[in-house]
Motif scaffolding. Sequence first.
Motif, PDB file in Angstrom:
ATOM      1  N   GLU A 139       0.873  -1.142   0.113  1.00 25.32           N
ATOM      2  CA  GLU A 139       0.175   0.031  -0.012  1.00 25.32           C
ATOM      3  C   GLU A 139       0.866   1.238  -0.018  1.00 25.32           C
ATOM      4  O   GLU A 139       0.425   2.234  -0.908  1.00 25.32           O
ATOM      5  CB  GLU A 139      -0.852  -0.141   1.300  1.00 25.32           C
ATOM      6  CG  GLU A 139      -2.046  -1.096   1.044  1.00 25.32           C
ATOM      7  CD  GLU A 139      -2.861  -0.869  -0.146  1.00 25.32           C
ATOM      8  OE1 GLU A 139      -3.302   0.601  -0.306  1.00 25.32           O
ATOM      9  OE2 GLU A 139      -3.539  -1.650  -0.762  1.00 25.32           O
ATOM     10  N   GLN A 140       1.795   1.310   0.755  1.00 26.52           N
ATOM     11  CA  GLN A 140       2.852   2.391   0.915  1.00 26.52           C
ATOM     12  C   GLN A 140       3.704   2.720  -0.390  1.00 26.52           C
ATOM     13  O   GLN A 140       3.653   3.694  -0.849  1.00 26.52           O
ATOM     14  CB  GLN A 140       3.764   2.223   2.024  1.00 26.52           C
ATOM     15  CG  GLN A 140       3.079   2.452   3.318  1.00 26.52           C
ATOM     16  CD  GLN A 140       4.032   2.402   4.556  1.00 26.52           C
ATOM     17  OE1 GLN A 140       4.589   3.215   4.747  1.00 26.52           O
ATOM     18  NE2 GLN A 140       3.841   1.262   5.278  1.00 26.52           N
ATOM     19  N   LEU A 141       3.958   1.561  -0.868  1.00 22.14           N
ATOM     20  CA  LEU A 141       4.776   1.730  -2.291  1.00 22.14           C
ATOM     21  C   LEU A 141       3.749   1.974  -3.249  1.00 22.14           C
ATOM     22  O   LEU A 141       4.178   2.945  -4.351  1.00 22.14           O
ATOM     23  CB  LEU A 141       5.429   0.290  -2.661  1.00 22.14           C
ATOM     24  CG  LEU A 141       6.570  -0.051  -1.765  1.00 22.14           C
ATOM     25  CD1 LEU A 141       7.052  -1.522  -2.108  1.00 22.14           C
ATOM     26  CD2 LEU A 141       7.555   0.990  -1.809  1.00 22.14           C
ATOM     27  N   LEU A 142       2.605   1.349  -3.451  1.00 16.61           N
ATOM     28  CA  LEU A 142       1.688   2.016  -4.473  1.00 16.61           C
ATOM     29  C   LEU A 142       1.081   3.433  -4.069  1.00 16.61           C
ATOM     30  O   LEU A 142       1.159   4.167  -5.234  1.00 16.61           O
ATOM     31  CB  LEU A 142      -0.054   1.213  -4.379  1.00 16.61           C
ATOM     32  CG  LEU A 142       0.383  -0.282  -4.945  1.00 16.61           C
ATOM     33  CD1 LEU A 142      -0.948  -0.811  -4.357  1.00 16.61           C
ATOM     34  CD2 LEU A 142       0.450  -0.296  -6.244  1.00 16.61           C
ATOM     35  N   GLY A 143       1.275   3.843  -3.198  1.00 16.46           N
ATOM     36  CA  GLY A 143       1.016   5.347  -2.571  1.00 16.46           C
ATOM     37  C   GLY A 143       1.902   6.459  -3.391  1.00 16.46           C
ATOM     38  O   GLY A 143       1.978   7.280  -3.664  1.00 16.46           O
ATOM     39  N   THR A 144       3.221   5.828  -3.091  1.00 15.62           N
ATOM     40  CA  THR A 144       4.665   6.366  -3.330  1.00 15.62           C
ATOM     41  C   THR A 144       4.598   6.608  -4.849  1.00 15.62           C
ATOM     42  O   THR A 144       4.783   7.635  -5.494  1.00 15.62           O
ATOM     43  CB  THR A 144       5.819   5.660  -2.935  1.00 15.62           C
ATOM     44  OG1 THR A 144       5.873   5.633  -1.584  1.00 15.62           O
ATOM     45  CG2 THR A 144       6.936   6.505  -3.561  1.00 15.62           C
ATOM     46  N   ILE A 145       4.084   5.434  -5.861  1.00 16.96           N
ATOM     47  CA  ILE A 145       4.303   5.522  -6.979  1.00 16.96           C
ATOM     48  C   ILE A 145       3.135   6.437  -7.750  1.00 16.96           C
ATOM     49  O   ILE A 145       3.259   7.344  -8.714  1.00 16.96           O
ATOM     50  CB  ILE A 145       4.286   3.977  -7.739  1.00 16.96           C
ATOM     51  CG1 ILE A 145       5.329   3.247  -7.363  1.00 16.96           C
ATOM     52  CG2 ILE A 145       3.841   4.243  -9.296  1.00 16.96           C
ATOM     53  CD1 ILE A 145       6.636   3.671  -7.894  1.00 16.96           C
ATOM     54  N   ALA A 146       1.813   6.060  -7.046  1.00  9.53           N
ATOM     55  CA  ALA A 146       0.765   7.049  -7.616  1.00  9.53           C
ATOM     56  C   ALA A 146       0.946   8.471  -7.528  1.00  9.53           C
ATOM     57  O   ALA A 146       0.884   9.339  -8.174  1.00  9.53           O
ATOM     58  CB  ALA A 146      -0.413   6.521  -6.776  1.00  9.53           C
ATOM     59  N   HIS A 147       1.762   8.715  -6.137  1.00 12.68           N
ATOM     60  CA  HIS A 147       1.822  10.272  -5.950  1.00 12.68           C
ATOM     61  C   HIS A 147       3.298  10.711  -6.888  1.00 12.68           C
ATOM     62  O   HIS A 147       2.885  11.932  -7.316  1.00 12.68           O
ATOM     63  CB  HIS A 147       2.406  10.487  -4.513  1.00 12.68           C
ATOM     64  CG  HIS A 147       2.486  11.932  -3.869  1.00 12.68           C
ATOM     65  ND1 HIS A 147       3.479  12.659  -4.303  1.00 12.68           N
ATOM     66  CD2 HIS A 147       1.441  12.590  -3.476  1.00 12.68           C
ATOM     67  CE1 HIS A 147       3.175  13.955  -3.679  1.00 12.68           C
ATOM     68  NE2 HIS A 147       2.034  13.939  -3.170  1.00 12.68           N
ATOM     69  N   ALA A 148       4.123  10.147  -7.261  1.00 13.96           N
ATOM     70  CA  ALA A 148       4.858  10.521  -8.127  1.00 13.96           C
ATOM     71  C   ALA A 148       4.562  10.546  -9.829  1.00 13.96           C
ATOM     72  O   ALA A 148       4.816  11.420 -10.412  1.00 13.96           O
ATOM     73  CB  ALA A 148       6.127   9.379  -8.228  1.00 13.96           C
ATOM     74  N   ALA A 149       3.478   9.654  -9.921  1.00 14.52           N
ATOM     75  CA  ALA A 149       2.871   9.689 -11.321  1.00 14.52           C
ATOM     76  C   ALA A 149       1.918  10.650 -11.413  1.00 14.52           C
ATOM     77  O   ALA A 149       2.090  11.551 -12.296  1.00 14.52           O
ATOM     78  CB  ALA A 149       2.456   8.205 -11.512  1.00 14.52           C
ATOM     79  N   TRP A 150       0.948  11.027 -10.408  1.00 17.84           N
ATOM     80  CA  TRP A 150      -0.045  11.664 -10.658  1.00 17.84           C
ATOM     81  C   TRP A 150      -0.226  13.064  -9.687  1.00 17.84           C
ATOM     82  O   TRP A 150      -1.289  13.602  -9.648  1.00 17.84           O
ATOM     83  CB  TRP A 150      -1.548  10.900 -10.608  1.00 17.84           C
ATOM     84  CG  TRP A 150      -1.349  10.027 -11.822  1.00 17.84           C
ATOM     85  CD1 TRP A 150      -1.141  10.011 -13.076  1.00 17.84           C
ATOM     86  CD2 TRP A 150      -1.341   8.486 -11.727  1.00 17.84           C
ATOM     87  NE1 TRP A 150      -1.122   9.090 -13.582  1.00 17.84           N
ATOM     88  CE2 TRP A 150      -1.286   7.943 -12.976  1.00 17.84           C
ATOM     89  CE3 TRP A 150      -1.733   7.605 -10.482  1.00 17.84           C
ATOM     90  CZ2 TRP A 150      -1.320   6.378 -13.197  1.00 17.84           C
ATOM     91  CZ3 TRP A 150      -1.845   6.379 -10.598  1.00 17.84           C
ATOM     92  CH2 TRP A 150      -1.551   5.595 -12.159  1.00 17.84           C
ATOM     93  N   GLY A 151       0.753  12.806  -8.676  1.00 17.98           N
ATOM     94  CA  GLY A 151       0.598  13.874  -7.453  1.00 17.98           C
ATOM     95  C   GLY A 151      -0.558  13.606  -6.501  1.00 17.98           C
ATOM     96  O   GLY A 151      -1.021  14.454  -5.732  1.00 17.98           O
ATOM     97  N   ARG A 152      -0.980  12.274  -6.405  1.00 22.54           N
ATOM     98  CA  ARG A 152      -2.056  11.977  -5.368  1.00 22.54           C
ATOM     99  C   ARG A 152      -1.818  10.409  -5.083  1.00 22.54           C
ATOM    100  O   ARG A 152      -1.447   9.658  -5.855  1.00 22.54           O
ATOM    101  CB  ARG A 152      -3.326  12.289  -5.873  1.00 22.54           C
ATOM    102  CG  ARG A 152      -3.832  11.610  -7.166  1.00 22.54           C
ATOM    103  CD  ARG A 152      -5.183  11.889  -7.534  1.00 22.54           C
ATOM    104  NE  ARG A 152      -5.810  11.218  -8.537  1.00 22.54           N
ATOM    105  CZ  ARG A 152      -5.658  11.474  -9.992  1.00 22.54           C
ATOM    106  NH1 ARG A 152      -4.887  12.082 -10.297  1.00 22.54           N
ATOM    107  NH2 ARG A 152      -6.251  10.374 -10.747  1.00 22.54           N
ATOM    108  N   ALA A 153      -2.257  10.114  -3.921  1.00 31.62           N
ATOM    109  CA  ALA A 153      -2.132   8.530  -3.414  1.00 31.62           C
ATOM    110  C   ALA A 153      -3.579   7.936  -3.714  1.00 31.62           C
ATOM    111  O   ALA A 153      -3.479   6.769  -4.110  1.00 31.62           O
ATOM    112  CB  ALA A 153      -2.132   8.633  -2.081  1.00 31.62           C
TER     113      ALA A 153
END
Length: 219
Positions: A139-153
């Motif tokens: 979950e934390q890694l998915l949130g990190t990737i999503a935030h990097a890609a789209w600026g949101r978790a």
Amino acid sequence: MNNSQQRGPGAPRTARATERSQARRAELIAIGRGLFADTSYDALSMDDIARQAGVAKGLIYYYFKNKRGYYLAIIEDAVAGLVQRASSTHDLPPMERVQHTIDGYLRYAEHHQAAYRAIVTGGVGFDAQVLAIRDAVREQLLGTIAHAAWGRAEIPALARTALVGWLSSVEGVTLEWIARRELDRGTVCSLLVRGLGGTLRLIEEYEPACPAPTRPPIP
């Protein structure tokens, strides 16, 4: 006289005692990582652990209650290190942030192989608690990737499903890499980054609200 005055010099002593206790616990966890890296969980008894750690068995019981508690504490500590290493991206541009995250993930797996295998494969047998720890890491890694890609978790279900599929491939590739060591880390990182780029472009086709970041030049 107020509460702080009533505590007087006892408060600093309590703080120092707490610090010593935390340091001792951290030391035992570090020792345990080495023990479980070289020997299977079932093959290590509490007597073995105490002897190899050079401490009284009661000290391990005091901090961790039993062998399982000790093992889970080691896994949780490993998880904290993995997430911290993978997520320390600060203010990098999106694709550099993604590459930094994946490289940090691989570095951690490379230097803490036993802990990484336990996290990804579920620990001893089918261990529900270790699997829960693994799911929290995902979950934390998915949130990190999503935030990097789209600026949101928070992301749509389709995007999440696609990223979970990519992350599952990351785990498989990483386990293969640390087992065989036929490729250098940079090559593996590049492979995973490009795989993520393909996943993000696929997500954009189905979810225009999740545009893929600009593709970096091929090195």
